[in-house]
Design a protein around this motif. Structure first.
Motif, PDB file in Angstrom:
ATOM      1  N   ILE A  10       0.864  -1.177   0.000  1.00 26.56           N
ATOM      2  CA  ILE A  10       0.000   0.000   0.000  1.00 26.56           C
ATOM      3  C   ILE A  10       0.903   1.232   0.000  1.00 26.56           C
ATOM      4  O   ILE A  10       1.712   1.415   0.910  1.00 26.56           O
ATOM      5  CB  ILE A  10      -0.939  -0.011   1.218  1.00 26.56           C
ATOM      6  CG1 ILE A  10      -1.829  -1.261   1.185  1.00 26.56           C
ATOM      7  CG2 ILE A  10      -1.794   1.267   1.252  1.00 26.56           C
ATOM      8  CD1 ILE A  10      -2.626  -1.493   2.450  1.00 26.56           C
ATOM      9  N   CYS A  11       0.782   2.044  -1.035  1.00 26.75           N
ATOM     10  CA  CYS A  11       1.591   3.263  -1.207  1.00 26.75           C
ATOM     11  C   CYS A  11       3.086   2.974  -1.077  1.00 26.75           C
ATOM     12  O   CYS A  11       3.785   3.607  -0.282  1.00 26.75           O
ATOM     13  CB  CYS A  11       1.160   4.330  -0.213  1.00 26.75           C
ATOM     14  SG  CYS A  11      -0.554   4.826  -0.401  1.00 26.75           S
ATOM     15  N   TYR A 123     -13.269  -0.481  -0.673  1.00 32.62           N
ATOM     16  CA  TYR A 123     -12.918  -1.110  -1.942  1.00 32.62           C
ATOM     17  C   TYR A 123     -11.509  -1.695  -1.900  1.00 32.62           C
ATOM     18  O   TYR A 123     -11.276  -2.810  -2.370  1.00 32.62           O
ATOM     19  CB  TYR A 123     -13.038  -0.109  -3.097  1.00 32.62           C
ATOM     20  CG  TYR A 123     -12.852  -0.752  -4.445  1.00 32.62           C
ATOM     21  CD1 TYR A 123     -13.810  -1.628  -4.945  1.00 32.62           C
ATOM     22  CD2 TYR A 123     -11.724  -0.503  -5.200  1.00 32.62           C
ATOM     23  CE1 TYR A 123     -13.639  -2.241  -6.180  1.00 32.62           C
ATOM     24  CE2 TYR A 123     -11.547  -1.107  -6.445  1.00 32.62           C
ATOM     25  CZ  TYR A 123     -12.511  -1.972  -6.922  1.00 32.62           C
ATOM     26  OH  TYR A 123     -12.331  -2.576  -8.132  1.00 32.62           O
ATOM     27  N   MET A 124     -10.555  -0.981  -1.320  1.00 33.47           N
ATOM     28  CA  MET A 124      -9.189  -1.496  -1.238  1.00 33.47           C
ATOM     29  C   MET A 124      -9.147  -2.780  -0.413  1.00 33.47           C
ATOM     30  O   MET A 124      -8.547  -3.774  -0.832  1.00 33.47           O
ATOM     31  CB  MET A 124      -8.256  -0.454  -0.619  1.00 33.47           C
ATOM     32  CG  MET A 124      -6.807  -0.951  -0.539  1.00 33.47           C
ATOM     33  SD  MET A 124      -5.683   0.244   0.192  1.00 33.47           S
ATOM     34  CE  MET A 124      -6.174   0.158   1.911  1.00 33.47           C
ATOM     35  N   ARG A 127     -10.568  -5.615  -2.371  1.00 31.06           N
ATOM     36  CA  ARG A 127      -9.612  -6.111  -3.376  1.00 31.06           C
ATOM     37  C   ARG A 127      -8.510  -6.939  -2.730  1.00 31.06           C
ATOM     38  O   ARG A 127      -8.113  -7.978  -3.249  1.00 31.06           O
ATOM     39  CB  ARG A 127      -8.979  -4.943  -4.161  1.00 31.06           C
ATOM     40  CG  ARG A 127      -9.892  -4.100  -5.000  1.00 31.06           C
ATOM     41  CD  ARG A 127     -10.430  -4.753  -6.220  1.00 31.06           C
ATOM     42  NE  ARG A 127      -9.427  -5.220  -7.157  1.00 31.06           N
ATOM     43  CZ  ARG A 127      -9.617  -5.297  -8.463  1.00 31.06           C
ATOM     44  NH1 ARG A 127     -10.749  -4.880  -8.989  1.00 31.06           N
ATOM     45  NH2 ARG A 127      -8.686  -5.790  -9.239  1.00 31.06           N
ATOM     46  N   ILE A 128      -8.009  -6.468  -1.584  1.00 32.89           N
ATOM     47  CA  ILE A 128      -6.955  -7.218  -0.886  1.00 32.89           C
ATOM     48  C   ILE A 128      -7.474  -8.576  -0.457  1.00 32.89           C
ATOM     49  O   ILE A 128      -6.802  -9.599  -0.644  1.00 32.89           O
ATOM     50  CB  ILE A 128      -6.424  -6.414   0.321  1.00 32.89           C
ATOM     51  CG1 ILE A 128      -5.645  -5.187  -0.161  1.00 32.89           C
ATOM     52  CG2 ILE A 128      -5.553  -7.297   1.219  1.00 32.89           C
ATOM     53  CD1 ILE A 128      -5.280  -4.210   0.940  1.00 32.89           C
ATOM     54  N   GLU A 129      -8.678  -8.607   0.108  1.00 30.18           N
ATOM     55  CA  GLU A 129      -9.256  -9.890   0.526  1.00 30.18           C
ATOM     56  C   GLU A 129      -9.429 -10.832  -0.663  1.00 30.18           C
ATOM     57  O   GLU A 129      -9.051 -12.004  -0.600  1.00 30.18           O
ATOM     58  CB  GLU A 129     -10.608  -9.674   1.207  1.00 30.18           C
ATOM     59  CG  GLU A 129     -11.259 -10.993   1.616  1.00 30.18           C
ATOM     60  CD  GLU A 129     -12.691 -10.849   2.079  1.00 30.18           C
ATOM     61  OE1 GLU A 129     -13.274 -11.875   2.442  1.00 30.18           O
ATOM     62  OE2 GLU A 129     -13.232  -9.726   2.064  1.00 30.18           O
ATOM     63  N   LYS A 149     -19.074   0.494  -1.644  1.00 29.43           N
ATOM     64  CA  LYS A 149     -17.769  -0.041  -2.037  1.00 29.43           C
ATOM     65  C   LYS A 149     -17.554   0.044  -3.548  1.00 29.43           C
ATOM     66  O   LYS A 149     -16.470   0.360  -4.009  1.00 29.43           O
ATOM     67  CB  LYS A 149     -17.664  -1.485  -1.545  1.00 29.43           C
ATOM     68  CG  LYS A 149     -16.452  -2.239  -1.987  1.00 29.43           C
ATOM     69  CD  LYS A 149     -16.344  -3.603  -1.351  1.00 29.43           C
ATOM     70  CE  LYS A 149     -17.556  -4.435  -1.509  1.00 29.43           C
ATOM     71  NZ  LYS A 149     -17.521  -5.714  -0.856  1.00 29.43           N
ATOM     72  N   PHE A 150     -18.576  -0.252  -4.324  1.00 24.34           N
ATOM     73  CA  PHE A 150     -18.408  -0.324  -5.769  1.00 24.34           C
ATOM     74  C   PHE A 150     -18.791   0.944  -6.521  1.00 24.34           C
ATOM     75  O   PHE A 150     -18.283   1.191  -7.585  1.00 24.34           O
ATOM     76  CB  PHE A 150     -19.192  -1.498  -6.337  1.00 24.34           C
ATOM     77  CG  PHE A 150     -18.603  -2.831  -5.975  1.00 24.34           C
ATOM     78  CD1 PHE A 150     -17.331  -3.177  -6.385  1.00 24.34           C
ATOM     79  CD2 PHE A 150     -19.308  -3.722  -5.203  1.00 24.34           C
ATOM     80  CE1 PHE A 150     -16.771  -4.383  -6.045  1.00 24.34           C
ATOM     81  CE2 PHE A 150     -18.756  -4.943  -4.865  1.00 24.34           C
ATOM     82  CZ  PHE A 150     -17.484  -5.270  -5.278  1.00 24.34           C
TER      83      PHE A 150
END
Length: 167
Positions: A10-11, A123-124, A127-129, A149-150
């Protein structure tokens, strides 16, 4: 190389110290950042290119591609990050593609060093999950209403490539 099946960043900074122009841009001559880099990476990273390259993830991605396990990498980055400029993620993406490493890169408009908007965080993490569950052959959890989220996030999926297992 060969120790990890996948990674999430992340970043991220692709390079530190005197490694290249991108890391110098993030450094901006700040004595605080120089002190941090010195403590974390060693005193030479701020002014010696060789030491900085040795400490910079960007210059080791090719080693992961040559290991017995080819990992997948997921990267999430705010487009307005002042500490680790978005160009760092662009550099990582180029290197991942060049080395044939799968994964995804997702950027977030209006975010800096980390995500702060609720919809972007949702949302992040979604996506990670999904990414981690896919890598480890697990089912992801359906949390129900996905409207925020979407529909309200500022994410752009810049790249997504499937991971091919050798097993």
């Amino acid at each position: 190389p060969g120790f990890y099946k996948c990674g999430v960043a992340i970043c991220p900074m692709s390079s530190v110290g005197a490694a290249d122009d991108q890391s110098k841009k993030a450094f901006r001559g700040s004595p605080l950042i120089a002190k941090y880099w010195s403590r974390i990476f060693g005193k030479n990273v701020s002014n010696k290119k060789r030491a900085a390259i040795k400490a910079s993830p960007m210059y080791h991605i090719d080693k992961a591609a040559k290991g017995p396990i080819k990992p997948s990498i997921a990267v999430y980055h705010g487009e307005n990050d002042p500490r680790a400029p978005i160009e760092h993620t662009h550099n990582i993406l180029k290197e991942l593609k060049r080395c044939g490493i799968a994964g995804e890169v997702v950027t977030f408009a209006g975010e800096g060093h980390g995500m702060s908007k609720h919809a972007n965080l949702l949302y992040m993490y979604y996506r990670i999950e999904e990414f981690l569950c896919k890598q480890f052959g697990m089912e992801s959890f359906d949390a129900g209403d996905d409207t925020e989220k979407f529909e309200k996030n500022t994410a752009t999926v810049k790249w997504s490539a499937e991971y091919k297992t050798d097993v």
